[in-house]
Design a protein around this motif. Structure first.
Motif, PDB file in Angstrom:
ATOM      1  N   UNK A   1       2.379  -4.138  -8.853  1.00 36.09           N
ATOM      2  CA  UNK A   1       1.486  -2.912  -9.078  1.00 36.09           C
ATOM      3  C   UNK A   1       0.250  -3.102  -7.917  1.00 36.09           C
ATOM      4  N   UNK A   2      -0.154  -4.305  -7.983  1.00 38.03           N
ATOM      5  CA  UNK A   2      -1.349  -4.502  -6.807  1.00 38.03           C
ATOM      6  C   UNK A   2      -0.796  -4.502  -5.408  1.00 38.03           C
ATOM      7  N   UNK A   3       0.484  -4.768  -5.153  1.00 41.11           N
ATOM      8  CA  UNK A   3       0.810  -4.689  -3.789  1.00 41.11           C
ATOM      9  C   UNK A   3       1.105  -3.287  -3.341  1.00 41.11           C
ATOM     10  N   UNK A   4       1.718  -2.557  -4.287  1.00 40.51           N
ATOM     11  CA  UNK A   4       1.788  -1.139  -3.753  1.00 40.51           C
ATOM     12  C   UNK A   4       0.621  -0.171  -3.996  1.00 40.51           C
ATOM     13  N   UNK A   5      -0.274  -0.663  -4.632  1.00 43.81           N
ATOM     14  CA  UNK A   5      -1.409   0.253  -4.579  1.00 43.81           C
ATOM     15  C   UNK A   5      -2.680  -0.345  -3.685  1.00 43.81           C
TER      16      UNK A   5
ATOM     17  N   UNK B   1       2.469   8.128 -12.432  1.00 46.04           N
ATOM     18  CA  UNK B   1       4.069   7.891 -12.515  1.00 46.04           C
ATOM     19  C   UNK B   1       4.390   6.460 -12.522  1.00 46.04           C
ATOM     20  N   UNK B   2       3.439   5.423 -11.834  1.00 47.00           N
ATOM     21  CA  UNK B   2       3.672   3.999 -11.621  1.00 47.00           C
ATOM     22  C   UNK B   2       2.676   3.187 -12.071  1.00 47.00           C
ATOM     23  N   UNK B   3       2.926   2.770 -13.350  1.00 45.21           N
ATOM     24  CA  UNK B   3       1.916   1.964 -13.890  1.00 45.21           C
ATOM     25  C   UNK B   3       2.509   0.363 -13.578  1.00 45.21           C
ATOM     26  N   UNK B   4       1.763  -0.531 -14.111  1.00 41.75           N
ATOM     27  CA  UNK B   4       2.532  -1.864 -13.790  1.00 41.75           C
ATOM     28  C   UNK B   4       3.959  -2.107 -14.565  1.00 41.75           C
ATOM     29  N   UNK B   5       4.016  -1.321 -15.648  1.00 43.00           N
ATOM     30  CA  UNK B   5       5.334  -1.461 -16.184  1.00 43.00           C
ATOM     31  C   UNK B   5       6.264  -0.847 -16.028  1.00 43.00           C
ATOM     32  N   UNK B   6       6.057   0.287 -15.115  1.00 44.47           N
ATOM     33  CA  UNK B   6       7.133   0.959 -14.642  1.00 44.47           C
ATOM     34  C   UNK B   6       7.295   1.097 -13.224  1.00 44.47           C
ATOM     35  N   UNK B   7       6.788   0.034 -12.649  1.00 43.27           N
ATOM     36  CA  UNK B   7       7.192  -0.084 -11.076  1.00 43.27           C
ATOM     37  C   UNK B   7       8.666  -0.059 -10.639  1.00 43.27           C
ATOM     38  N   UNK B   8       9.094   0.146  -9.721  1.00 40.58           N
ATOM     39  CA  UNK B   8      10.485   0.167  -9.436  1.00 40.58           C
ATOM     40  C   UNK B   8      10.914  -1.220  -8.990  1.00 40.58           C
ATOM     41  N   UNK B   9      12.141  -1.514  -9.544  1.00 37.64           N
ATOM     42  CA  UNK B   9      12.886  -2.811  -9.464  1.00 37.64           C
ATOM     43  C   UNK B   9      13.470  -3.034  -7.695  1.00 37.64           C
ATOM     44  N   UNK B  10      13.233  -3.871  -7.132  1.00 40.66           N
ATOM     45  CA  UNK B  10      13.708  -4.069  -5.697  1.00 40.66           C
ATOM     46  C   UNK B  10      14.958  -5.314  -5.715  1.00 40.66           C
TER      47      UNK B  10
ATOM     48  N   UNK C   1       0.828  -1.228  -0.046  1.00 44.63           N
ATOM     49  CA  UNK C   1      -0.093  -0.024  -0.055  1.00 44.63           C
ATOM     50  C   UNK C   1       0.923   1.300  -0.006  1.00 44.63           C
ATOM     51  N   UNK C   2       1.976   1.098  -0.560  1.00 47.69           N
ATOM     52  CA  UNK C   2       2.998   2.474  -0.259  1.00 47.69           C
ATOM     53  C   UNK C   2       2.452   3.515  -1.191  1.00 47.69           C
ATOM     54  N   UNK C   3       1.714   3.108  -2.306  1.00 48.98           N
ATOM     55  CA  UNK C   3       1.510   4.168  -3.197  1.00 48.98           C
ATOM     56  C   UNK C   3      -0.115   4.353  -3.290  1.00 48.98           C
ATOM     57  N   UNK C   4      -0.575   3.507  -2.208  1.00 50.90           N
ATOM     58  CA  UNK C   4      -2.266   3.940  -2.086  1.00 50.90           C
ATOM     59  C   UNK C   4      -2.578   5.373  -1.699  1.00 50.90           C
TER      60      UNK C   4
ATOM     61  N   UNK D   1       7.339 -13.330  -0.763  1.00 55.77           N
ATOM     62  CA  UNK D   1       5.864 -13.062  -1.222  1.00 55.77           C
ATOM     63  C   UNK D   1       5.131 -13.037   0.053  1.00 55.77           C
ATOM     64  N   UNK D   2       5.460 -13.704   1.126  1.00 61.36           N
ATOM     65  CA  UNK D   2       4.631 -13.576   2.393  1.00 61.36           C
ATOM     66  C   UNK D   2       4.715 -12.356   2.652  1.00 61.36           C
ATOM     67  N   UNK D   3       5.837 -11.613   2.931  1.00 60.19           N
ATOM     68  CA  UNK D   3       5.960 -10.072   3.340  1.00 60.19           C
ATOM     69  C   UNK D   3       5.457  -9.282   2.325  1.00 60.19           C
ATOM     70  N   UNK D   4       5.450  -9.527   1.202  1.00 60.37           N
ATOM     71  CA  UNK D   4       4.865  -8.418   0.268  1.00 60.37           C
ATOM     72  C   UNK D   4       3.152  -8.658   0.174  1.00 60.37           C
ATOM     73  N   UNK D   5       2.764 -10.030   0.500  1.00 59.96           N
ATOM     74  CA  UNK D   5       1.195 -10.130   0.451  1.00 59.96           C
ATOM     75  C   UNK D   5       0.814 -10.291  -0.868  1.00 59.96           C
ATOM     76  N   UNK D   6       1.835 -10.615  -1.858  1.00 59.53           N
ATOM     77  CA  UNK D   6       1.499 -10.747  -3.208  1.00 59.53           C
ATOM     78  C   UNK D   6       2.503 -11.582  -4.060  1.00 59.53           C
TER      79      UNK D   6
END
Length: 395
Positions: A388-392, A322-331, A307-310, A354-359
């Motif tokens: 994208x779904x995790x960040x939003x 700024x952040x669509x599915x193709x332009x999300x940052x690399x971690x 939810x960091x971008x929500x 994935x457990x920590x991201x929830x996605x």
């Protein structure tokens, strides 16, 4: 290769070979071995090579009458032919084992962690007098390597202070996954061993470390390296830094990369009276990479991306443009695993991420083995595009 050649092709281990005034002397690794050769006209070379009667012999006295008759029938002349083996022939292990004195040869460093173009060593104290020579050999023998470094001290699990020493090659500590126009958020920056070289490449960097001492020297290093305009330093908990990073870049965009010096021909055009001035480059608002180089606990901080971008975290800012599915940052997250097999290690790391991201993480996920830390402990760097779904996601 005949037995006559192979019995000569070895380097004496623990001999101190190749050292001259404390430096690497490549000429000492030259070996010239005379071999028996059959000299024939070019059109008959294939006949000799394919003939079933030809064997590999090292001496004329070993040739059977059948072979001698065959060579005579092909008008072949027996000659001595020198074959030269130089520094390029020997492996890095061959050379390092030969260079070191006998008492150090058995435990000679034979491996290194590889990250992009950087070879990362962790030399024990007894090998430090030979560190630059070892670094040069590794640089010479690995074509994709441009930089060889040695870790100078350990990393504290909470307060990360990490220093590197250049042993050989270019002082380029930025892995090629970063482009000069990128914005990089370094969550556990220490004193800046990655943040500052990234800025020198042209990247804009948000650099963070919780340790006040690391933060102090990080700011000093930023000033001394004259990258103040490109690196912003913070002293926060990693989760807070991640939650704030997107908003900071949006509210106060980072400057564009410095323009390269124009060529003479370009200068002439720029001076022309009818040449319009170049428009200023846009400032940078979008984060391209998050670097999380704290392998003991970095995965635990991935929940900060939920939810960091929500809107709840963005404070009313609309960051979807700024952040669509193709332009999300690399971690890029360093971590440890107890699994020794590659497939099992990847499965273990993926499950924890994935457990920590929830996605789930998608196809743009790679697992890079860094090095063995202990007999049952491996270090990896997992790189994935932030879902994208995790960040939003909303709570």
């Amino acid at each position: 290769m005949s037995e006559g050649i192979s019995k000569h092709l070895f380097l004496p281990k623990g001999s101190g070979l190749g050292l001259k005034d404390g430096k690497l002397d490549k000429n000492t690794f030259k070996k010239v071995i005379p071999v028996l050769a059959a000299k024939v006209a070019p059109e008959k070379a294939g006949v000799l090579l394919k003939s079933p009667v030809m064997k590999r012999y090292s001496d004329q006295a070993d040739l059977s009458p059948e072979v001698l008759d065959f060579l005579k029938s092909q008008s072949a002349e027996l000659v001595s032919h020198p074959i030269e083996f130089g520094y390029d022939y020997w492996t890095a292990d061959d050379i390092i084992h030969a260079i070191l004195p006998e008492e150090l040869e058995a435990g000679a460093p034979s491996g290194f962690a590889n990250v992009g173009h950087i070879a990362h060593l962790n030399l024990r104290p007894e090998y430090l007098p030979y560190k630059h020579i070892i670094g040069q050999v590794i640089l010479d023998k690995n074509p994709t390597c441009r930089t060889v470094v040695n870790k100078l001290d350990n990393i504290d699990n909470q307060f990360r202070v990490f220093r590197m020493e250049l042993l050989a090659g270019e002082p380029d500590f930025v892995v090629t996954q970063f482009k000069r126009e990128d914005v990089v958020a370094d969550v556990f920056a220490g004193v800046g061993p990655f943040a500052i070289p990234a800025a020198k490449k042209g990247c804009a960097v948000l650099a963070n470390d919780l340790n006040p001492s690391s933060y102090k020297y990080l700011t000093m290093n930023i000033a001394e390296n004259r990258v103040d305009s490109l690196v912003r330093a913070f002293c926060e908990d990693g989760r807070a830094f991640i939650r704030n990073a997107f908003n900071r870049a949006y509210d106060d965009p980072l400057p564009p990369p410095p323009q390269p010096k124009p060529r003479r021909s370009e200068l002439k055009e720029m001076r022309a009276p009818d040449t319009p001035p170049l428009p200023p480059a846009p400032r940078r608002q979008r984060i391209n990479h998050f670097v999380m180089n704290l392998p003991d606990t970095a995965i635990l901080f991935l929940d900060a991306f939920r939810g960091v971008l929500a809107p709840e975290n963005a404070g009313g800012r609309d960051l979807s443009g700024l952040y669509d599915a193709a332009s999300m940052p690399m971690v890029h997250c360093h971590c440890f695993t107890r699994e020794l097999e590659l497939a099992k290690a990847e499965a273990d790391i993926r499950q924890r991420v994935e457990e920590k991201l929830g996605h789930t993480v998608g196809e743009e996920t790679s697992f890079h083995w860094v090095r063995s830390v202990a007999p049952q402990k491996e270090m990896y760097c997992v790189s994935f595009r932030l879902p994208h779904a995790a960040a939003f996601a909303t709570s």
